[in-house]
Design an enzyme around this catalytic site. Structure first.
Site, PDB file in Angstrom:
ATOM      1  N   GLY A 161       4.483   2.954  -5.495  1.00 44.13           N
ATOM      2  CA  GLY A 161       3.234   3.710  -5.523  1.00 44.13           C
ATOM      3  C   GLY A 161       3.505   5.187  -5.296  1.00 44.13           C
ATOM      4  CG  ASP A 191      -3.358   7.039   6.884  1.00 47.70           C
ATOM      5  OD1 ASP A 191      -3.919   6.369   7.766  1.00 47.70           O
ATOM      6  OD2 ASP A 191      -3.962   7.519   5.910  1.00 47.70           O
ATOM      7  CB  THR A 221     -11.889   5.424   5.433  1.00 45.44           C
ATOM      8  OG1 THR A 221     -11.101   4.524   4.660  1.00 45.44           O
ATOM      9  CG2 THR A 221     -13.343   4.965   5.406  1.00 45.44           C
ATOM     10  CE  LYS A 224      -7.662   7.564   4.387  1.00 46.47           C
ATOM     11  NZ  LYS A 224      -6.410   6.836   4.496  1.00 46.47           N
ATOM     12  CE1 TYR A 246      -6.571  -1.997   6.345  1.00 46.31           C
ATOM     13  CE2 TYR A 246      -7.771  -3.890   7.205  1.00 46.31           C
ATOM     14  CZ  TYR A 246      -7.754  -2.603   6.705  1.00 46.31           C
ATOM     15  OH  TYR A 246      -8.938  -1.918   6.566  1.00 46.31           O
ATOM     16  NE  ARG A 274      -1.191   9.541  -8.820  1.00 49.98           N
ATOM     17  CZ  ARG A 274      -1.985   8.684  -8.193  1.00 49.98           C
ATOM     18  NH1 ARG A 274      -2.067   7.431  -8.599  1.00 49.98           N
ATOM     19  NH2 ARG A 274      -2.704   9.067  -7.163  1.00 49.98           N
TER      20      ARG A 274
HETATM   21  P1  ATR Z   1      -4.020   5.701  -2.283  1.00 50.71           P
HETATM   22  O1  ATR Z   1      -4.477   7.095  -1.994  1.00 50.71           O
HETATM   23  O2  ATR Z   1      -4.675   4.655  -1.440  1.00 50.71           O
HETATM   24  O3  ATR Z   1      -2.536   5.577  -2.289  1.00 50.71           O
HETATM   25  P2  ATR Z   1      -4.305   6.018  -5.159  1.00 50.71           P
HETATM   26  O4  ATR Z   1      -4.050   7.473  -5.060  1.00 50.71           O
HETATM   27  O5  ATR Z   1      -5.423   5.534  -6.020  1.00 50.71           O
HETATM   28  O6  ATR Z   1      -4.591   5.345  -3.744  1.00 50.71           O
HETATM   29  O7  ATR Z   1      -2.939   5.314  -5.621  1.00 50.71           O
HETATM   30  C1  ATR Z   1      -2.862   3.988  -5.952  1.00 50.71           C
HETATM   31  C2  ATR Z   1      -1.427   3.647  -6.288  1.00 50.71           C
HETATM   32  O8  ATR Z   1      -1.369   2.254  -6.646  1.00 50.71           O
HETATM   33  C3  ATR Z   1      -0.852   4.407  -7.474  1.00 50.71           C
HETATM   34  O9  ATR Z   1       0.521   4.619  -7.272  1.00 50.71           O
HETATM   35  C4  ATR Z   1      -1.092   3.435  -8.635  1.00 50.71           C
HETATM   36  O10 ATR Z   1      -0.229   3.615  -9.729  1.00 50.71           O
HETATM   37  P3  ATR Z   1      -0.571   4.699 -10.877  1.00 50.71           P
HETATM   38  O11 ATR Z   1      -0.236   6.044 -10.321  1.00 50.71           O
HETATM   39  O12 ATR Z   1       0.285   4.298 -12.021  1.00 50.71           O
HETATM   40  O13 ATR Z   1      -2.050   4.529 -11.170  1.00 50.71           O
HETATM   41  C5  ATR Z   1      -0.800   2.126  -7.944  1.00 50.71           C
HETATM   42  N1  ATR Z   1      -1.397   0.969  -8.631  1.00 50.71           N
HETATM   43  C6  ATR Z   1      -2.693   0.588  -8.637  1.00 50.71           C
HETATM   44  N2  ATR Z   1      -2.869  -0.530  -9.377  1.00 50.71           N
HETATM   45  C7  ATR Z   1      -1.633  -0.874  -9.845  1.00 50.71           C
HETATM   46  C8  ATR Z   1      -1.131  -1.944 -10.655  1.00 50.71           C
HETATM   47  N3  ATR Z   1      -1.954  -2.897 -11.114  1.00 50.71           N
HETATM   48  N4  ATR Z   1       0.195  -1.991 -10.912  1.00 50.71           N
HETATM   49  C9  ATR Z   1       1.021  -1.032 -10.425  1.00 50.71           C
HETATM   50  N5  ATR Z   1       0.616  -0.003  -9.660  1.00 50.71           N
HETATM   51  C10 ATR Z   1      -0.692   0.083  -9.368  1.00 50.71           C
END
Ligand code: ATR
Length: 287
Positions: A132, A107, A67, A71, A230, A161
């Protein structure tokens, strides 16, 4: 519990690890099925990950969950990686098979199994928006595309992204249309009008008062709003969806089904998901 020299060891590597409910879920299954196994949480600092992964072989563990934050970093330490995990770019499950460490990602499977079971939703031919573009978005999108989704729209705060994700997935899943958009309200309003499912894979919602400001009110009344967070069990996004009369689907089932799939990969045994759910709900109250 009777630990002997024959007891097989499973576990989870993360940092920090105190919030994990995976040990409760897996040990409940082990107890219910009277298996000679134990599942332990290990707090592994990033600088110790290589030694810890070597320890899986050294100790002869059956397998490990991975985790946050390991990962992605763990991938270069393994002997082989499944095609799905490679595409997602993250591993959440390692099997130790004849002293070879194989990485998988359960996942996405967990997500699709949960939406099928909880909402009787079949992704085939559906139009879906994923909020996301991180590892969780990649896992969920891959599994939905594999299940025959017609179109997947990746909506992300950082558009580049989302673009990157779409570029790779278009090639990998030619039968599903992919599109990347930003999170601006006017754009979302247009796209929200004909989608069947909206999935929040961002971390927004983990904190009690957090919510993504998105126009749920323009969704079709038959649309499902899903959140992979969750804890809390019902995020503010889901509360808002519920108030609007939309079906709201929380992230706990995904966690349970990804765990059941990991258990199957390690042991060949179908884990009783009802046992996992009960243990997970109980454990959530204590963290
Ligand atoms: P994971 O692997 O768990 O998906 P991550 O790679 O850090 O975690 O991705 C987090 C996602 O949440 C990203 O899409 C991020 O958007 P950015 O690519 O713009 O950073 C999104 N995210 C996190 N905080 C956010 C916020 N306050 N508003 C909108 N999107 C957010």
């Amino acid at each position: 519990m009777n630990i002997t020299a024959k007891t097989k060891i499973l576990g989870i590597f993360g940092y920090p690890i105190r919030h994990t409910i995976s040990p409760a879920m897996h040990n409940a299954v082990i107890k219910a099925l009277r298996l000679d196994m134990i599942y332990l949480p290990f707090e592994i600092k990033p600088s110790n990950l290589r030694d810890a992964v070597n320890g899986i072989k050294g100790i002869g563990m059956l397998g490990i969950n991975i985790t946050i934050p390991h990962k992605e970093a763990v991938m270069k330490l393994l002997d082989d990686i499944s095609e799905e995990a490679r595409l997602i770019g993250a591993v959440n499950t390692i099997i130790n098979k004849d002293s070879r460490l194989i990485g998988h990602n359960t996942d996405g499977y967990g997500y699709v199994a949960s939406i099928k079971e909880d909402c009787k939703f079949n992704p085939k031919d559906k139009i879906i928006i994923i909020l996301g573009a991180g590892g969780a978005a990649r896992a969920v999108s891959a599994a939905l595309a594999k299940s025959g989704a017609k179109k997947i729209i990746i909506a992300n705060r950082t558009l580049s992204r989302a673009d990157n994700l779409v570029k790779t997935f278009k090639r990998k899943f030619p039968d599903t249309k992919f599109e990347a958009i930003g999170l601006e309200e006017d754009i979302l309003r247009t796209y929200f009008q004909d989608i069947n499912l909206l999935v929040n894979t961002t971390s927004v919602g983990m904190e009690k008062n957090e919510i993504l400001e998105i126009p749920l009110e323009v969704l079709l009344k038959t649309a499902i709003v899903s959140d992979i967070v969750y804890n809390p069990l019902q995020t503010l996004l889901l509360k808002k969806a519920d108030k609007l009369g939309l079906a709201a689907h929380g992230g706990l089932s995904m966690l349970i089904h990804q765990g059941a799939k990991s258990f199957k990969l390690w042991t060949g045994i179908d884990a009783p998901v009802n046992v996992m759910r009960k243990a997970a709900l109980k454990a959530l109250k204590t963290i």
